[in-house]
Design an enzyme around this catalytic site. Structure first.
Site, PDB file in Angstrom:
ATOM      1  N   ASP A 129     -30.918  -9.502  14.984  1.00 49.22           N
ATOM      2  CA  ASP A 129     -29.549  -9.645  15.479  1.00 49.22           C
ATOM      3  C   ASP A 129     -28.787 -10.673  14.663  1.00 49.22           C
ATOM      4  O   ASP A 129     -27.596 -10.885  14.885  1.00 49.22           O
ATOM      5  CB  ASP A 129     -29.575 -10.057  16.962  1.00 49.22           C
ATOM      6  CG  ASP A 129     -28.337  -9.614  17.715  1.00 49.22           C
ATOM      7  OD1 ASP A 129     -27.778  -8.548  17.371  1.00 49.22           O
ATOM      8  OD2 ASP A 129     -27.914 -10.324  18.649  1.00 49.22           O
ATOM      9  N   HIS A 187     -17.389 -10.484  21.344  1.00 49.79           N
ATOM     10  CA  HIS A 187     -18.480  -9.836  22.092  1.00 49.79           C
ATOM     11  C   HIS A 187     -18.552 -10.542  23.441  1.00 49.79           C
ATOM     12  O   HIS A 187     -18.902 -11.722  23.521  1.00 49.79           O
ATOM     13  CB  HIS A 187     -19.800  -9.975  21.333  1.00 49.79           C
ATOM     14  CG  HIS A 187     -20.969  -9.385  22.071  1.00 49.79           C
ATOM     15  ND1 HIS A 187     -21.573  -8.217  21.667  1.00 49.79           N
ATOM     16  CD2 HIS A 187     -21.623  -9.787  23.187  1.00 49.79           C
ATOM     17  CE1 HIS A 187     -22.568  -7.934  22.507  1.00 49.79           C
ATOM     18  NE2 HIS A 187     -22.606  -8.884  23.441  1.00 49.79           N
ATOM     19  N   GLY A 191     -23.774 -12.786  27.580  1.00 48.68           N
ATOM     20  CA  GLY A 191     -23.727 -13.602  26.372  1.00 48.68           C
ATOM     21  C   GLY A 191     -22.388 -13.371  25.697  1.00 48.68           C
ATOM     22  O   GLY A 191     -21.871 -12.249  25.721  1.00 48.68           O
TER      23      GLY A 191
END
Length: 266
Positions: A129, A187, A191
């Site tokens: 990621d 995003h 999270g």
């Protein structure tokens, strides 16, 4: 979350979720979408439940297995800034990284054990990621600590949600026939990170060495003065592990609201 691909095209996806009051699975197969209630046992044993469903729906044959399985890896360290085949060395590095970031890594280690047991003939790959952020320059990567210490212990801003950024770029390219020179991607989930992109590459991101850094999140603190962490650790008499848990699961929106980090409930 799981998805099945064939020749680069997504054929099926499943999202297991623990909602308020129960467990659900959201299924997508072609144009068909449905949400079904499941029990706690199926949620816990999601991989076996998924395989059974794929066979029952004739997406998999009784004897067919995936050629490869990729699993998202959220872990600090230079080792995890590239996609890798999962072998004994990879597991060893992952176990060491779990001491730094257990929230993401421990569930992955558990899932890998299940994958090896349920799909022993499939090749396993760790999909980083952080790989997308490897293009960040030093001014975005380094902290204000001695360079020799940073190099010896690998303490840099690695950034996360790179797979999300690449997905956004892919969709933008298909929608617009290209991508803008400068993009900001937000995003936003349990999270949260904000990413600055230039010419399709990562220029900067709000997350750092671990996913702690940046915007306050569901349970994660986000940016906080290191002096405040040291002060609270002393006053609350918390060990480093307990302090990490406090900052990772009891802070952010959950800490501010005093009730929950789930934005839907808030």
């Amino acid at each position: 979350k799981y998805a099945v691909y064939e020749n680069g095209e997504e054929k099926f996806s499943a999202h297991f979720e623990h909602e308020i009051g129960g467990y659900l699975i959201h299924l997508t197969h072609g144009e068909n979408n449905e949400t079904l209630p499941i029990n706690e046992s199926d949620f816990t044993d999601s991989l076996n439940f998924l395989i059974r469903h794929l066979v029952e729906e004739h997406i998999f044959g009784e004897d067919s297995v995936p050629e490869s399985v990729g699993i998202r890896i959220v872990a600090p360290g230079e080792y995890f800034t590239v996609h890798r085949s999962i072998d004994a060395e990879f597991i060893k590095h992952l176990e060491s990284a779990a001491l730094i970031s257990p929230l993401h890594i421990k569930p992955v280690l558990q899932e890998l054990k299940k994958l090896k047991k349920v799909l022993p003939d499939s090749r396993l790959f760790g999909i980083s990621d952080s790989a997308y952020h490897a293009s960040m320059k030093d001014e975005a990567r380094v902290y204000g600590i001695p360079r020799d210490v940073a190099k010896e212990y690998g303490v840099y801003r690695y950034g996360y949600h790179g797979l999300s950024a690449e997905s956004v770029l892919w969709k933008l390219s298909r929608m617009q026939g290209g991508i803008p020179k400068r993009i900001i991607i937000c995003h936003i989930g349990s999270g949260v990170s904000i990413m600055a992109l230039k010419n399709g590459k990562s220029a900067d991101t709000s997350m750092g060495f671990t996913p702690f850094e940046g915007i306050p999140m569901g349970g994660r603190v986000g940016d906080i003065d290191p002096g405040a962490v040291l002060y609270l650790s002393k006053l609350l008499r918390k060990s480093s592990d307990k302090m990490r848990e406090f900052l990772e699961t009891e802070s952010g929106l959950k800490g501010i609201s005093g009730t929950t980090g789930d934005i839907r409930e808030l």
